[in-house]
Design a protein around this motif. Structure first.
Motif, PDB file in Angstrom:
ATOM      1  N   ARG A 122       0.832  -1.205   0.000  1.00 55.95           N
ATOM      2  CA  ARG A 122       0.000   0.000   0.000  1.00 55.95           C
ATOM      3  C   ARG A 122       0.868   1.256   0.000  1.00 55.95           C
ATOM      4  NH1 ARG A 122      -0.883   4.254   2.075  1.00 55.95           N
ATOM      5  NH2 ARG A 122       0.821   3.808   3.520  1.00 55.95           N
ATOM      6  N   HIS A 123       0.682   2.092  -1.008  1.00 59.54           N
ATOM      7  CA  HIS A 123       1.334   3.395  -1.066  1.00 59.54           C
ATOM      8  C   HIS A 123       0.341   4.378  -1.664  1.00 59.54           C
ATOM      9  CE1 HIS A 123       4.998   1.189  -0.335  1.00 59.54           C
ATOM     10  NE2 HIS A 123       4.858   0.529  -1.477  1.00 59.54           N
ATOM     11  N   SER A 124       0.339   5.592  -1.167  1.00 57.26           N
ATOM     12  CA  SER A 124      -0.539   6.609  -1.743  1.00 57.26           C
ATOM     13  C   SER A 124      -0.137   6.883  -3.184  1.00 57.26           C
ATOM     14  CB  SER A 124      -0.471   7.909  -0.933  1.00 57.26           C
ATOM     15  OG  SER A 124      -0.998   7.718   0.361  1.00 57.26           O
ATOM     16  N   SER A 195      16.961  11.310  -3.752  1.00 54.14           N
ATOM     17  CA  SER A 195      16.750   9.867  -3.746  1.00 54.14           C
ATOM     18  C   SER A 195      15.765   9.514  -2.653  1.00 54.14           C
ATOM     19  CB  SER A 195      18.071   9.128  -3.491  1.00 54.14           C
ATOM     20  OG  SER A 195      18.469   9.278  -2.132  1.00 54.14           O
ATOM     21  N   VAL A 196      15.376   8.236  -2.640  1.00 58.13           N
ATOM     22  CA  VAL A 196      14.391   7.783  -1.662  1.00 58.13           C
ATOM     23  C   VAL A 196      14.980   7.745  -0.254  1.00 58.13           C
ATOM     24  CG1 VAL A 196      13.104   6.440  -3.336  1.00 58.13           C
ATOM     25  CG2 VAL A 196      14.978   5.365  -2.099  1.00 58.13           C
ATOM     26  N   TYR A 206       9.547  13.427  -5.242  1.00 61.00           N
ATOM     27  CA  TYR A 206       9.303  12.334  -6.175  1.00 61.00           C
ATOM     28  C   TYR A 206       7.951  11.667  -5.928  1.00 61.00           C
ATOM     29  CZ  TYR A 206      10.931   9.271  -2.358  1.00 61.00           C
ATOM     30  OH  TYR A 206      11.087   8.629  -1.155  1.00 61.00           O
ATOM     31  N   ALA A 207       7.327  11.954  -4.765  1.00 60.30           N
ATOM     32  CA  ALA A 207       6.014  11.388  -4.451  1.00 60.30           C
ATOM     33  C   ALA A 207       4.885  12.389  -4.652  1.00 60.30           C
ATOM     34  CB  ALA A 207       5.998  10.871  -3.016  1.00 60.30           C
ATOM     35  N   PHE A 208       5.188  13.612  -5.124  1.00 65.43           N
ATOM     36  CA  PHE A 208       4.140  14.619  -5.325  1.00 65.43           C
ATOM     37  C   PHE A 208       3.165  14.199  -6.416  1.00 65.43           C
ATOM     38  CE2 PHE A 208       6.677  18.632  -3.850  1.00 65.43           C
ATOM     39  CZ  PHE A 208       6.812  18.067  -2.602  1.00 65.43           C
ATOM     40  N   GLY A 209       3.660  13.448  -7.410  1.00 64.05           N
ATOM     41  CA  GLY A 209       2.854  13.150  -8.574  1.00 64.05           C
ATOM     42  C   GLY A 209       2.868  14.321  -9.536  1.00 64.05           C
ATOM     43  N   PRO A 210       2.268  14.159 -10.709  1.00 61.48           N
ATOM     44  CA  PRO A 210       2.279  15.240 -11.693  1.00 61.48           C
ATOM     45  C   PRO A 210       1.335  16.375 -11.318  1.00 61.48           C
ATOM     46  CG  PRO A 210       0.993  13.383 -12.495  1.00 61.48           C
ATOM     47  CD  PRO A 210       1.613  12.935 -11.209  1.00 61.48           C
ATOM     48  N   VAL A 211       1.548  17.515 -11.950  1.00 61.93           N
ATOM     49  CA  VAL A 211       0.650  18.654 -11.790  1.00 61.93           C
ATOM     50  C   VAL A 211      -0.627  18.364 -12.575  1.00 61.93           C
ATOM     51  CG1 VAL A 211       0.322  21.115 -12.202  1.00 61.93           C
ATOM     52  CG2 VAL A 211       2.582  20.241 -11.527  1.00 61.93           C
ATOM     53  N   ARG A 212      -1.761  18.583 -11.947  1.00 63.40           N
ATOM     54  CA  ARG A 212      -3.035  18.315 -12.625  1.00 63.40           C
ATOM     55  C   ARG A 212      -3.306  19.392 -13.668  1.00 63.40           C
ATOM     56  NH1 ARG A 212      -7.787  18.192  -8.587  1.00 63.40           N
ATOM     57  NH2 ARG A 212      -7.230  20.404  -8.512  1.00 63.40           N
ATOM     58  N   SER A 213      -3.469  18.980 -14.917  1.00 61.22           N
ATOM     59  CA  SER A 213      -3.798  19.919 -15.988  1.00 61.22           C
ATOM     60  C   SER A 213      -5.224  19.749 -16.469  1.00 61.22           C
ATOM     61  CB  SER A 213      -2.836  19.732 -17.170  1.00 61.22           C
ATOM     62  OG  SER A 213      -2.931  18.411 -17.690  1.00 61.22           O
ATOM     63  N   GLY A 214      -5.942  18.833 -15.857  1.00 58.70           N
ATOM     64  CA  GLY A 214      -7.334  18.590 -16.197  1.00 58.70           C
ATOM     65  C   GLY A 214      -7.876  17.477 -15.332  1.00 58.70           C
ATOM     66  N   GLY A 215      -9.193  17.336 -15.310  1.00 57.83           N
ATOM     67  CA  GLY A 215      -9.820  16.315 -14.480  1.00 57.83           C
ATOM     68  C   GLY A 215     -10.292  16.883 -13.153  1.00 57.83           C
ATOM     69  N   LEU A 306     -11.393   9.381   0.851  1.00 53.40           N
ATOM     70  CA  LEU A 306     -10.511   8.446   0.166  1.00 53.40           C
ATOM     71  C   LEU A 306     -10.813   8.491  -1.326  1.00 53.40           C
ATOM     72  CD1 LEU A 306     -10.741   7.351   3.158  1.00 53.40           C
ATOM     73  CD2 LEU A 306     -10.281   5.102   2.208  1.00 53.40           C
ATOM     74  N   ARG A 307      -9.782   8.656  -2.115  1.00 52.44           N
ATOM     75  CA  ARG A 307      -9.887   8.551  -3.573  1.00 52.44           C
ATOM     76  C   ARG A 307      -9.382   7.166  -3.942  1.00 52.44           C
ATOM     77  NH1 ARG A 307      -5.247  10.231  -7.080  1.00 52.44           N
ATOM     78  NH2 ARG A 307      -5.895   9.930  -9.246  1.00 52.44           N
ATOM     79  N   LEU A 308     -10.233   6.356  -4.553  1.00 54.55           N
ATOM     80  CA  LEU A 308      -9.907   4.978  -4.868  1.00 54.55           C
ATOM     81  C   LEU A 308     -10.089   4.721  -6.354  1.00 54.55           C
ATOM     82  CD1 LEU A 308     -11.823   3.318  -1.893  1.00 54.55           C
ATOM     83  CD2 LEU A 308      -9.346   3.640  -2.052  1.00 54.55           C
ATOM     84  N   GLY A 309      -9.400   3.730  -6.873  1.00 49.97           N
ATOM     85  CA  GLY A 309      -9.572   3.385  -8.277  1.00 49.97           C
ATOM     86  C   GLY A 309      -8.475   2.465  -8.765  1.00 49.97           C
ATOM     87  N   TYR A 310      -8.384   2.364 -10.075  1.00 50.47           N
ATOM     88  CA  TYR A 310      -7.379   1.531 -10.726  1.00 50.47           C
ATOM     89  C   TYR A 310      -6.347   2.438 -11.390  1.00 50.47           C
ATOM     90  CZ  TYR A 310     -10.931  -2.071 -10.061  1.00 50.47           C
ATOM     91  OH  TYR A 310     -11.847  -2.931  -9.506  1.00 50.47           O
ATOM     92  N   GLY A 311      -5.081   2.151 -11.137  1.00 46.48           N
ATOM     93  CA  GLY A 311      -4.044   2.987 -11.701  1.00 46.48           C
ATOM     94  C   GLY A 311      -2.680   2.579 -11.210  1.00 46.48           C
ATOM     95  N   PRO A 312      -1.668   3.381 -11.525  1.00 45.80           N
ATOM     96  CA  PRO A 312      -0.295   3.047 -11.117  1.00 45.80           C
ATOM     97  C   PRO A 312      -0.111   3.190  -9.612  1.00 45.80           C
ATOM     98  CG  PRO A 312      -0.362   5.224 -12.106  1.00 45.80           C
ATOM     99  CD  PRO A 312      -1.733   4.637 -12.295  1.00 45.80           C
ATOM    100  N   LYS A 313       0.719   2.322  -9.062  1.00 44.24           N
ATOM    101  CA  LYS A 313       1.042   2.430  -7.646  1.00 44.24           C
ATOM    102  C   LYS A 313       1.919   3.654  -7.405  1.00 44.24           C
ATOM    103  CE  LYS A 313       0.831  -2.515  -6.555  1.00 44.24           C
ATOM    104  NZ  LYS A 313       1.591  -3.675  -6.032  1.00 44.24           N
ATOM    105  N   GLY A 314       1.755   4.259  -6.263  1.00 46.66           N
ATOM    106  CA  GLY A 314       2.616   5.367  -5.905  1.00 46.66           C
ATOM    107  C   GLY A 314       3.953   4.862  -5.382  1.00 46.66           C
ATOM    108  N   PRO A 315       4.955   5.726  -5.345  1.00 44.52           N
ATOM    109  CA  PRO A 315       6.267   5.321  -4.827  1.00 44.52           C
ATOM    110  C   PRO A 315       6.250   5.218  -3.310  1.00 44.52           C
ATOM    111  CG  PRO A 315       6.291   7.652  -5.330  1.00 44.52           C
ATOM    112  CD  PRO A 315       4.950   7.138  -5.781  1.00 44.52           C
TER     113      PRO A 315
END
Length: 330
Positions: A122-124, A195-196, A206-215, A306-315
């Motif tokens: 489990r990782h965010s 580094s980690v 490295y765990a921020f994720g991308p900047v939201r440009s839509g959605g 909680l935001r849940l769904g299917y997608g890539p695991k976080g670091p």
């Protein structure tokens, strides 16, 4: 019954599982003490890691500690032990949040053992999720999992979801002009993490994720107003799947139950192939938190989104060494 005494390595393993839990800004606000004579763990709040502006009542701190408590119970069940748990056993000591006495096999927690592999998985995830609906059967299982820990989990209907997302956006907008909130965020985030292994707490860039440009996914931008070189942009899901976790009352023991329910939901979600992230922005504003209540019944106290769904695991995000958070006494 003869109950074997855990070795030093075993204690480290149990607490290592416990501290894999999520916490607000990854502050990891917990300390553990193990008393060999009674075979009991004591879980303490580390108020030096509190966030007095964003979490003035330490509600979020208790939720994080509750998540660590659930992980400890899962680890004990995996080891074939029953974890006899008491919340807030000494009212005169508010820092002592729970005791966990390890006994023999069996007990009400035996069904937690299958969740053990999910602790390290489990990782965010702060990445875009697929536009794929979580099956109703799995939603129902997640709701039941929260109920077993004394909390209620609800997936808002479309008309209520829009209201929830509006409150998240309002909280995000306030945060952009709130200097105290920005300072607290900067204290617990790292924008120069090469580094980690560069730190043992907080959220590295490295765990921020991308900047939201839509959605419409409800995401906190951990960079705040700071620029992070090389950070990608991405379009997130248009129909995010949000679940609201609430409790009947709003006392410290309820926050601990909410934390245990949250982590149990996240572990089951992980075991079933889901990823997730947490949205706390409107919960940090008392007026907005009140508005998150169920608009039909007006009941319950919202504790987490909680935001849940299917997608890539976080670091993986960093964790403090067990030696920093565990004390063993005779």
């Amino acid at each position: 019954m003869n109950v074997r005494t855990p070795s030093e390595e075993h204690l480290i393993s149990l607490v290592g599982d416990a501290v894999a839990a999520p916490s607000m800004h990854n502050a990891q606000p917990w300390r553990f003490r193990y008393v060999r004579q009674t075979r009991t763990f004591e879980l303490y709040a580390d108020f030096d890691r509190a966030m007095p502006y964003s979490d003035p009542r330490a509600r979020g701190l208790h939720i994080g500690c509750g998540a660590a408590l659930l992980n400890l119970r899962v680890a004990a069940a995996h080891d074939g032990r029953h974890a006899e748990t008491r919340l807030l056993p000494r009212p005169e000591d508010p820092a002592l949040l729970a005791t966990v006495r390890l006994t023999g096999p069996g007990g009400d927690d035996s069904d937690l053992a299958p969740l053990h592999p999910a602790i390290t998985e489990r990782h965010s995830s702060r990445f875009p999720f697929e536009e794929k609906r979580i099956p109703d059967g799995l939603r129902g299982a997640l709701v039941e999992t929260a109920r077993r820990e004394g909390a209620a989990l609800a997936f808002p209907a479309p008309w209520h979801l829009q209201h929830v997302l509006d409150l998240v956006r309002e909280a995000e907008a306030r945060g952009l002009t709130d200097r105290a909130s920005e300072r607290e965020l900067a204290e617990w985030t790292r924008t120069d993490a090469p580094s980690v292994n560069c730190s043992d707490d907080g959220v590295p860039d490295y765990a921020f994720g991308p900047v939201r440009s839509g959605g419409r996914a409800p995401l906190r931008d951990f960079a705040g107003t700071r620029r992070v070189a090389g950070r990608d942009t991405a379009v997130f899901e248009a129909a995010p799947q949000i679940a609201c976790l609430s409790t009947t009352h709003d006392r410290p023991e309820d926050w601990l139950r909410a934390g245990q329910a949250m982590e149990r939901v996240l572990l089951l979600a992980t075991a079933e192939g889901l990823v997730g992230s947490l949205a706390t922005q409107p919960l940090e504003r008392p007026d907005l938190r009140w508005l998150l209540r169920d608009p039909v019944t007006g009941a319950g106290h919202p504790q987490m989104l909680l935001r849940l769904g299917y997608g890539p695991k976080g670091p993986r995000t960093p964790r403090r060494p067990v030696s920093d958070v565990l004390e063993v006494r005779p």
